[in-house]
Design a protein around this motif. Structure first.
Motif, PDB file in Angstrom:
ATOM      1  N   ASP A 199      44.929  37.887  55.720  1.00  0.00           N
ATOM      2  CA  ASP A 199      45.802  38.869  56.354  1.00  0.00           C
ATOM      3  C   ASP A 199      46.604  38.265  57.500  1.00  0.00           C
ATOM      4  O   ASP A 199      47.632  38.810  57.896  1.00  0.00           O
ATOM      5  N   TRP A 223      52.911  35.925  57.496  1.00  0.00           N
ATOM      6  CA  TRP A 223      53.191  36.388  56.138  1.00  0.00           C
ATOM      7  C   TRP A 223      53.165  37.907  56.002  1.00  0.00           C
ATOM      8  O   TRP A 223      54.144  38.510  55.575  1.00  0.00           O
ATOM      9  N   ASN A 224      52.082  38.517  56.342  1.00  0.00           N
ATOM     10  CA  ASN A 224      51.975  39.956  56.096  1.00  0.00           C
ATOM     11  C   ASN A 224      52.864  40.776  57.016  1.00  0.00           C
ATOM     12  O   ASN A 224      53.303  41.867  56.661  1.00  0.00           O
ATOM     13  N   ALA A 235      57.233  37.087  48.546  1.00  0.00           N
ATOM     14  CA  ALA A 235      55.823  37.272  48.244  1.00  0.00           C
ATOM     15  C   ALA A 235      55.542  37.161  46.748  1.00  0.00           C
ATOM     16  O   ALA A 235      54.483  36.669  46.344  1.00  0.00           O
TER      17      ALA A 235
END
Length: 122
Positions: A29, A52-53, A73
């Motif tokens: 995460d 990223w998230n 993604a």
């Protein structure tokens, strides 16, 4: 985590290039990916990072307004769009990743791809 960088080349000053870094393996995460660069005779330095998230980017002052980091993604790929390139951008560019949000310093990143050469002629 394995990283594969591509997209380097030779370009004239003022031109553009887009680097890609595809990754495979486990993420988290708090997964973050970054670009660093190393010019001849100089230390490797931070260029840009994306968490990223959160899809949250950050940049070195030297590239703000010219470079854009983004991610896809679906393709597990991060990009570095480089516009208005300058001769001082000439370097080997490396993508890096870590399973955590870490400081944007070389020693903090666990996973590294091979470098891709970017050469900007004047």
């Amino acid at each position: 985590v394995q990283l594969q960088a591509s997209g380097g080349g030779l370009v004239q000053a003022g031109g553009s290039l887009r680097l890609s870094c595809a990754f495979s393996g486990r993420t988290s995460d708090t997964y973050s990916m970054a670009w660093f660069r190393q010019a001849p005779g100089k230390e490797r330095e931070f260029v840009a990072r994306i968490i990223w998230n959160a899809n949250r980017p950050s940049y070195a002052d030297s590239v703000k307004g010219r470079f854009t980091i983004s991610r896809d993604a679906a393709k597990n790929t991060v990009y570095l769009q480089m516009n208005s390139l300058k001769p001082e951008d000439t370097a080997v560019y490396y993508c890096a990743a870590d399973l955590n949000v870490v400081p944007v310093i070389v020693s903090a990143y666990e996973f590294w791809g091979q470098g891709t050469q970017v050469t900007v002629s004047s």
